[in-house]
Design an enzyme around this catalytic site. Sequence first.
Site, mmCIF file in Angstrom:
data_model
loop_
_atom_site.group_PDB
_atom_site.id
_atom_site.type_symbol
_atom_site.label_atom_id
_atom_site.label_comp_id
_atom_site.label_asym_id
_atom_site.label_seq_id
_atom_site.Cartn_x
_atom_site.Cartn_y
_atom_site.Cartn_z
ATOM 1 N N HIS A 3 35.742 -45.319 -10.811
ATOM 2 C CA HIS A 3 37.202 -45.456 -10.849
ATOM 3 C C HIS A 3 37.851 -44.887 -12.082
ATOM 4 C CE1 HIS A 3 38.191 -48.027 -7.381
ATOM 5 N NE2 HIS A 3 36.936 -48.412 -7.489
ATOM 6 N N LYS A 34 48.261 -43.507 -19.727
ATOM 7 C CA LYS A 34 49.353 -43.545 -18.749
ATOM 8 C C LYS A 34 50.691 -43.129 -19.378
ATOM 9 C CE LYS A 34 47.189 -47.155 -15.847
ATOM 10 N NZ LYS A 34 47.260 -46.714 -14.436
#
Length: 768
Positions: free
Chosen positions: A331, A510
Amino acid sequence: MVNAKLLYRDLCRILKARHFVLPKEATPHMLIEATAQAALIQAGDAWAKSHSAYAKHRHAAYISAEFLTGRLILNNLLNLGVLEEMKTLLAASGADITCLEEEADPALGNGGLGRLAACFLDSAASMDAPLMGYGLKYRYGLFRQKIQGLDQAEEPDEWLTSDDNWSVRREEDAVLVPLKDFCVKAVPYDMPVFGYKTDTVGTLRLWQTESLHEFDFALFNDYKYDEASLNKNRAEDITRVLYPNDWDDKGRLLRLRQEYVLSSATMQDLIRLHEKSGRSLRQLPHFLAVQLNDTHPVLAIPELIRLLTQKGVSFDYACRMAQETFAFTNHTVMPEALEKWSMQLIGMLSDEISAILKRLDKRAKRQCGLALIKDGRVSMADLAVYMSFSVNGVARIHSELVKTRLFPDWYKLFPERFNNKTNGVTQRRWLALCNPELTALLQSKADGDCIKDLGCLSGIKPDAQLAKALLQVKRLKKQQLSAWLKLTQGVDIPDSFIFDIQIKRIHEYKRQLLNALGIYDLYMDVKDGKLKDLPPVAFLIGGKAAPGYARAKAVIRYVNSLAQLINNDTSVNGKIRVCFVNNYCCSAAEKLIPAADLSEQISTAGTEASGTGNMKLMMNGAVTLGTWDGANIEIAQAAGEENEFIFGARIEELDAIADSYDPMALYEKDARLRRAVDSLTDAGFPDEDGALKELKTSLLEGASWHKPDHYYVLKDFESYRDARLQALRLYRNDPAAFSMMALKNVLASGIFSSDRTIAQYCEEIWKI
Ligand SMILES: *Cc1c(COP(=O)(O)O)cnc(C)c1O
């Protein structure tokens, strides 16, 4: 599917029997509890049938440290096909269905990985696939986020106090898990996963640890009260919280024990189910596939080998059986998230597991010339790749990186193992439940039930009238969000503003900092009168920071500081508003996503494995303002690149400049950039501990463990500003054109249903 009238009848009976009340007299919690119990009674037969059918044929198990289910009650009623009728029945009785929204979100996950697991269970049940979820029942989960002053504060999330209405304790299936110096009992709590418009009910089995010897009576009698409960606490600590602090060995051992309990209890359960069906042990891989959701459950591999050898299977044969049973999903490309446990710590967990890992390491070296244990630490990802028949990434670009960057040596040896399964999200929760208005609009145009099959959307023609209707739905959802923000966050966000939303865990990769610096830049330009045509825009940012992650917490401080500065500045607050949305979770996401005009997906190229927030926002008619990263790429390709705002350096460019990148030069050359970066230290924002200053240092000078600005915030600053302004101006100058872009996103979102993803897992990996 159940009968709403019968469900309602049971609900009334339960309320009367337990509390002596009618529905209209019930408190929300009474109503929630009675509805859950009535639903479990009504769907009981179907659940029992699905449960006993599960192991009859080939089946799959999904092991995950997290299942971020979100609030259950409304979704369960939706999937049972009774949500609308229950609304009517409750209203007729004088009760209000909206009070069911007081049910707490189960605190069983953290972010995207856990939410994906929950979407997968929903899709599997809805498509009648025999998939069982296995996880842990955390008492407190992650934490509840509070904002104190400008900063994040963490509080225990006591979701279990009254709202555990959907789990059924199955004492009869408890197992013992042997740890090095004691043994714990793992008791399963089963949660039903109701399929949509089908009788299939899946199961999420969550283990709770308990002591074999709850209480030492002799010690208690001897006035040693604390010691008397020592065993009880030591056992219960294991499932007390999600991701306990791992700064020292004590915390690391606790995490390792969690992972081992999850792995061991699950593998014991699966073997027992297999043997109960009367099949020989050696047939196990023919009937069972076990998907490992990232590295947290990878101890299931040595544990299966341990259990098999204990039953008389040879070590080598057990290894082959394991390799035919397990499949592994990676992931993340973040090296710090690829778990490596020291063998010393493993030795403190279990001698048997330690011995098996050493044998596996030898076997890997002999067979493949590759080690699993390096510098005394075992790499769980390498172990997983070596011992699985399938290894997948979660978006096309990520699956390439899995082959070329994460495991190139393994890829050379076993290319056939590697595959891609682009993530998806369930349209039950992320469209039907959170946006019934848009669902009704789409359903009026679709050929077929798009909640059963989101592929129907591709058959709808994107005409101007529909785009206009979408704009109206958007406005309504903004009104609803605006009211909720006022109520829960105490901020005023006019629904006439453009809603620019970034919601996800706070992490440097992010790049919430890029967003925030960009907001400061726009603010200053508006204030100086240099940006006269900026349409009114609200910037909403939400997400939790890991408690020990100082920079992520500093970003929250900076965003809150901006909010205070800008929202109170009457010369600009008619143009810009900023809101840090407190305690981002599934239920908050369900409010925020339908109201978004712009979906901020601005990770550094090559860092976001897939993203699923991007898919939820697309499905609800937000246009992506994003980098060429993760599933953004596939979203842009599906909807048409001209229907997103893509900006920033691509991965090839970043690779090419990696060694020569000089953010300080950019800072010195570009006054606009300098003004934004300097605001971290010079705008008068409170920063007693210097956390904002450290953010600036991380950009300009770096730190002992990384080069300056390793996520290329400064590099992408200008193209981000340009893309964002282009989007905002289009919305202002031609809202119909903007809405058409949004509509094309909605209609292209069919392939991002987790139904599509699960169909691929079933066909290509699990063969079920
Ligand atoms: C979808 C979702 C996520 C994942 O968001 P990304 O933008 O993909 O990181 C995280 N948390 C919650 C509550 C979600 O619903």
